[in-house]
Design a protein around this motif. Structure first.
Motif, PDB file in Angstrom:
ATOM      1  N   LYS A  15      -3.390  -4.825   4.491  1.00 45.44           N
ATOM      2  CA  LYS A  15      -3.310  -5.078   3.062  1.00 45.44           C
ATOM      3  C   LYS A  15      -4.750  -5.212   2.593  1.00 45.44           C
ATOM      4  O   LYS A  15      -5.499  -6.043   3.096  1.00 45.44           O
ATOM      5  N   TRP A  16      -5.148  -4.374   1.645  1.00 45.49           N
ATOM      6  CA  TRP A  16      -6.540  -4.421   1.207  1.00 45.49           C
ATOM      7  C   TRP A  16      -6.674  -3.897  -0.210  1.00 45.49           C
ATOM      8  O   TRP A  16      -6.371  -2.752  -0.477  1.00 45.49           O
ATOM      9  N   THR A  17      -7.090  -4.758  -1.115  1.00 47.89           N
ATOM     10  CA  THR A  17      -7.471  -4.304  -2.446  1.00 47.89           C
ATOM     11  C   THR A  17      -8.983  -4.146  -2.410  1.00 47.89           C
ATOM     12  O   THR A  17      -9.688  -5.102  -2.091  1.00 47.89           O
ATOM     13  N   ILE A  18      -9.456  -2.946  -2.722  1.00 47.39           N
ATOM     14  CA  ILE A  18     -10.900  -2.689  -2.619  1.00 47.39           C
ATOM     15  C   ILE A  18     -11.662  -3.706  -3.476  1.00 47.39           C
ATOM     16  O   ILE A  18     -11.356  -3.875  -4.653  1.00 47.39           O
ATOM     17  N   GLU A  38       7.772  -2.219   2.585  1.00 42.00           N
ATOM     18  CA  GLU A  38       7.697  -2.293   1.129  1.00 42.00           C
ATOM     19  C   GLU A  38       8.016  -0.941   0.498  1.00 42.00           C
ATOM     20  O   GLU A  38       8.723  -0.847  -0.509  1.00 42.00           O
ATOM     21  N   ASP A  53      10.614   0.458  -2.639  1.00 40.59           N
ATOM     22  CA  ASP A  53       9.848   0.730  -3.852  1.00 40.59           C
ATOM     23  C   ASP A  53      10.523   1.857  -4.642  1.00 40.59           C
ATOM     24  O   ASP A  53      10.626   2.988  -4.169  1.00 40.59           O
ATOM     25  N   GLU A  54      10.995   1.522  -5.841  1.00 38.28           N
ATOM     26  CA  GLU A  54      11.710   2.510  -6.660  1.00 38.28           C
ATOM     27  C   GLU A  54      10.856   3.737  -6.932  1.00 38.28           C
ATOM     28  O   GLU A  54      11.362   4.845  -7.059  1.00 38.28           O
ATOM     29  N   ARG A  55       9.567   3.509  -7.082  1.00 37.18           N
ATOM     30  CA  ARG A  55       8.703   4.634  -7.453  1.00 37.18           C
ATOM     31  C   ARG A  55       8.499   5.607  -6.307  1.00 37.18           C
ATOM     32  O   ARG A  55       8.146   6.763  -6.525  1.00 37.18           O
ATOM     33  N   TYR A 111       1.668   9.329  -7.176  1.00 37.75           N
ATOM     34  CA  TYR A 111       1.850   7.881  -7.074  1.00 37.75           C
ATOM     35  C   TYR A 111       0.870   7.298  -6.059  1.00 37.75           C
ATOM     36  O   TYR A 111       0.237   6.268  -6.319  1.00 37.75           O
ATOM     37  N   PHE A 140      -6.368   4.732  -6.175  1.00 37.85           N
ATOM     38  CA  PHE A 140      -7.580   4.836  -6.976  1.00 37.85           C
ATOM     39  C   PHE A 140      -7.478   4.260  -8.381  1.00 37.85           C
ATOM     40  O   PHE A 140      -8.474   4.188  -9.079  1.00 37.85           O
ATOM     41  N   SER A 141      -6.270   3.880  -8.827  1.00 38.61           N
ATOM     42  CA  SER A 141      -6.192   3.156 -10.090  1.00 38.61           C
ATOM     43  C   SER A 141      -5.965   1.674  -9.821  1.00 38.61           C
ATOM     44  O   SER A 141      -6.534   0.821 -10.464  1.00 38.61           O
ATOM     45  N   PHE A 142      -5.085   1.404  -8.839  1.00 35.63           N
ATOM     46  CA  PHE A 142      -4.802  -0.001  -8.512  1.00 35.63           C
ATOM     47  C   PHE A 142      -5.717  -0.505  -7.393  1.00 35.63           C
ATOM     48  O   PHE A 142      -5.711  -1.684  -7.075  1.00 35.63           O
ATOM     49  N   PHE A 143      -6.471   0.415  -6.777  1.00 36.66           N
ATOM     50  CA  PHE A 143      -7.390   0.089  -5.677  1.00 36.66           C
ATOM     51  C   PHE A 143      -6.699  -0.586  -4.493  1.00 36.66           C
ATOM     52  O   PHE A 143      -7.292  -1.405  -3.807  1.00 36.66           O
ATOM     53  N   LYS A 144      -5.396  -0.267  -4.290  1.00 42.60           N
ATOM     54  CA  LYS A 144      -4.702  -0.848  -3.133  1.00 42.60           C
ATOM     55  C   LYS A 144      -4.766   0.143  -1.983  1.00 42.60           C
ATOM     56  O   LYS A 144      -3.891   0.996  -1.823  1.00 42.60           O
ATOM     57  N   TYR A 163      -1.688   0.109   0.993  1.00 41.95           N
ATOM     58  CA  TYR A 163      -0.407   0.674   0.588  1.00 41.95           C
ATOM     59  C   TYR A 163      -0.553   2.153   0.224  1.00 41.95           C
ATOM     60  O   TYR A 163       0.292   2.981   0.574  1.00 41.95           O
TER      61      TYR A 163
END
Lengths: 434, 323
Positions: free
Chosen positions: B72-75, B90, B94-96, B281, B287-291, B294
């Motif tokens: 688990k890593w958020t930049i 997860e 995840d619906e998406r 997605y 690159f938008s959520f920086f996760k 995942y």
């Protein structure tokens, strides 16, 4: 004779005053001569304004400044990646409302309070109180000043004053009137074009930055007192519903794909009676080469909702990198101080970059050149009443904006807003990082 | 690595006991030893630079990506934290992800089959001699030769329901206008339209090359036996061309399954998430959520889908060649 004496004494006093003031202020601008600093910038009109003036600062201080500027999307990525890798970044541009919590937590922002309080580092004349309070507040985290505003924005309701006059309609004062006015224009033929009542951003996450003004004016909020998601509260749902209905019923087709570019071009094509978006787009609307409505636009602050008029304010600031050395940080502060001094703020404002300094807006130079006093008056009013928290108060802003944007899309498509908001609130609680 | 014999040779030559040897000889012997060394190990030495580069830019990033899938890593927020298979768990709820797979199947299924059918038909048409065929063919490959993002930007404006030219054309001939990419119902067909416009020429080119290389004898024999055009196509051309068709489909599917630039430029996955493929997605997550953790897990899933599809297609191609 007596009069002459008084004159001499007065001049002498004035000289003493000036000399002592300079001596007391005592910022030695040459104190960091020879230091080299590097700033990362967004290719923003402010950067275009300040870049050619940098040699002036370098001559004054002997500090060498390297400015690297990139287009916005690329800039955001590069800045995050470089700071994460611990690169030599002494200062950078930041949108505090978007990134401050994340950057603060990551330890990339150097507080400026000590520099501001130090008379050997900050001129008395620079005076932080001259900036609009909403913006100094917006550029601070945990009570620490982490940035100085260089570009101040808010949103305004812009409308076709020519059509409002022809059809004897007044600019809407309340949300109810906004809906009525939008309805009255919807489907009207003007110059052979079918009009829509209003155009707004509807493209998911991109729309939240404008929708938030409706959220606050309806009395809603991102989170409740316990810090849990408040997206499913009745007031927040009312804001979702009003915004979605307004755009679906009286806006252009395909509202869910409207970003600011699409929305403003609708208005500039003369196909919409009103638009609610960033105040800086005045530059687009009033450009006769690109806009068919130049000279025909009136400006107003957001109409009052159940909780009054609550627009948001957002800004770009200059910040100091925390990973830099103390010496370079001081040099970076001198640079930021110089870039945001009275004359540069006024110069930027005259060049079309809305400054965060009240004195610039109130200056004779600006007022004498101002072609749109109603824009200026409403912008300043918005600055004063504006709410700086235009993004969800979380670390992972883009993700939560994305979740919120889904509800806006559902509201525009006329789906069950309550169910969608509930789902989003649950998801927000699950994904929120603080 | 130098072995002992090489070393001893060079040591001998630089022995000060042999005064007639000047320093020039030392300079000469070292390269000689090196060249002998290279001669003996050609199989390793020559590919070494390429292998090193490949290792640095392909193997390490893929290995790192695999490692990230278990973290688990958020930049920007701390370091990657090992969480085992949590990302994959997860992902299942995840619906998406489900939406992304659906969009991917819908988009790729429709666009690939249309491109293949149209590509084949047009190739058959071009396979005849006619006046100006070369010019027509040259014009025909324009869409495929143009820069994807530039073309997509133009489509994006043309598809705009209010200011786009497509609705203007529809209305001027008396047809009802469409919302194109602005409605969740029509967004995928509209994107498929752009994809078909852009990539059918590529399929045509491949199939055309295949058609030109077919033997003439079976056709003559069939004609003598009195087969009609449809029968010739069905019983001779189609079986003969099948391996080429499958190869074209494989080539195209590699790009199509991870179609990004066109969709990203035109809709960014919108309206809402109606055109958000799994690939798009995972880009957003990374690159938008920086996760990064995942996002990497999602990329692995995309990779597996593309891999499985291509293994199946390859089997089909090989069995078609055996016919």
């Amino acid at each position: 004779m007596k009069r002459r004496m008084i004159c001499v004494v007065l001049v002498a006093l004035l000289c003493v005053g000036v000399i002592s003031a300079t001596a007391l202020a005592g910022v030695d601008w040459k104190q960091l001569q020879g230091t080299e600093i590097r700033f990362l910038m967004n290719k923003h009109p402010f950067t275009t304004y300040i870049e050619p003036k940098v040699p002036e600062f370098e001559r004054m201080t002997g500090i060498k400044v390297t400015i690297e500027a990139f287009p916005e999307d690329q800039y955001r990525n590069k800045r995050t990646i470089e700071l994460n890798a611990g690169g030599k970044v002494d200062g950078y541009m930041i949108m505090p409302g978007q990134d401050d919590l994340h950057y603060w937590k990551a330890g990339w922002l150097q507080p400026m309070d000590a520099y501001i309080a130090d008379p050997t580092l900050t001129e008395a004349d620079w005076n932080i109180k001259d900036f609009f309070t909403s913006f100094t507040k917006a550029s601070s985290v945990d009570g620490k000043q982490i940035g100085i505003v260089i570009n101040a924005e808010t949103s305004l309701l812009s409308y076709r004053k020519d059509l409002f006059k022809t059809f004897k309609v007044k600019a809407p004062e309340t949300m109810k009137e906004l809906e009525q006015v939008a309805k009255s224009f919807y489907g009207k033929e003007v110059d052979g074009k079918k009009m829509v009542g209003i155009t707004l951003r509807g493209k998911g996450a991109a729309a939240t930055s404008q929708w938030v003004d409706f959220l606050y004016s309806f009395g809603g909020s991102w989170t409740d007192a316990q810090g849990k998601s408040n997206l499913a509260s009745p007031k927040t749902i009312a804001a979702f519903r009003f915004y979605g209905d307004l755009l679906r019923n009286y806006g252009p087709q395909g509202g869910t794909m409207l970003h600011w570019a699409e929305s403003t071009s609708m208005f500039m094509e003369g196909k919409a009676a009103m638009i609610y978006d960033a105040n800086v787009f005045k530059a687009l609307y009033e450009n006769p080469k690109e806009s068919k409505v130049a000279g025909k636009v009136g400006y107003a602050t957001i109409p009052a909702g159940p909780a009054g008029r609550v627009p948001h304010v957002s800004n770009w600031s200059l910040s100091i990198g925390k990973t830099s050395t103390p010496e370079r940080q001081k040099a970076a502060w001198l640079f930021i101080q110089w870039a945001t001094n009275r004359s540069n703020c006024l110069g930027a404002l005259l060049a079309g970059v809305p400054a965060g300094r009240a004195s610039a807006w109130n200056s004779k130079e600006y007022k004498s050149k101002d072609d749109h006093p109603d824009w200026t008056a409403n912008t300043m009013k918005s600055f004063e009443i504006g709410q700086p928290q235009w993004n969800p108060p979380v670390l992972n802003v883009p993700e939560i904006r994305d979740i919120t944007g889904q509800v806006i899309v559902d509201a525009i498509e006329g789906k069950d807003v309550t169910a969608s908001a509930k789902k989003a609130a649950e998801l927000m609680d699950k994904k929120m990082e603080r | 690595m130098l072995n002992r014999r090489d070393l001893s040779v060079s040591v001998l030559r630089t022995d000060p006991a042999q005064p007639y040897q000047d320093s020039n000889n030392v300079m000469k012997t070292a390269p000689r030893a090196l060249s002998r060394f290279i001669d003996r190990r050609q199989a390793f030495v020559y590919p070494a630079p390429a292998v090193t580069a490949l290792f640095l830019i392909v193997v390490i990033p893929i290995a790192y990506n695999l490692y990230l899938t278990f973290t688990k890593w958020t930049i920007g927020l701390g370091q990657p934290r090992f969480i085992g298979f949590d990302n994959f768990i997860e992902l299942l709820s995840d619906e998406r992800v489900l939406n992304g797979v659906k969009v991917m199947v819908y988009f790729s299924g429709l666009s690939l089959s249309l491109e293949l059918a149209l590509g084949l038909l047009i190739a058959l048409y071009f396979n005849r001699e006619f006046k100006g065929s070369e010019i027509v063919q040259a014009i025909y490959i324009f869409p495929f030769a143009a820069t994807p993002v530039a073309v997509a930007l133009i489509w994006r404006i043309m598809l705009n329901p209010e200011i786009g030219v497509l609705n203007y054309i529809l209305q001027s001939v008396g047809l009802p206008s469409s919302l194109w990419v602005s409605s969740p119902k029509t967004v995928i067909p509209a994107l498929v339209m752009v994809d078909v416009w852009k990539w059918t020429p590529m399929i045509t080119l491949i199939v055309l090359a295949g058609l030109k290389s077919l033997p003439h004898d079976p056709y003559e024999a069939a004609r003598i036996d009195g087969a009609n055009a449809l029968q010739i196509f069905w019983y001779i051309t189609l079986p003969l061309i099948r391996p080429v068709l499958i190869a074209a489909l494989m080539l195209r599917s590699l790009d199509n399954l991870k179609e990004f630039d066109m969709i990203y430029t035109i809709t960014q996955g919108g309206p809402g998430i109606s055109s958000e493929t799994l690939y798009l997605y995972s880009y957003n997550v990374g690159f938008s959520f920086f996760k990064a953790g995942y996002g990497s897990a999602l990329m692995v899933v995309v990779f597996l889908i593309v891999l499985v599809f291509n293994v199946v297609m390859n089997r089909l191609r090989l069995s078609a060649q055996d016919l």
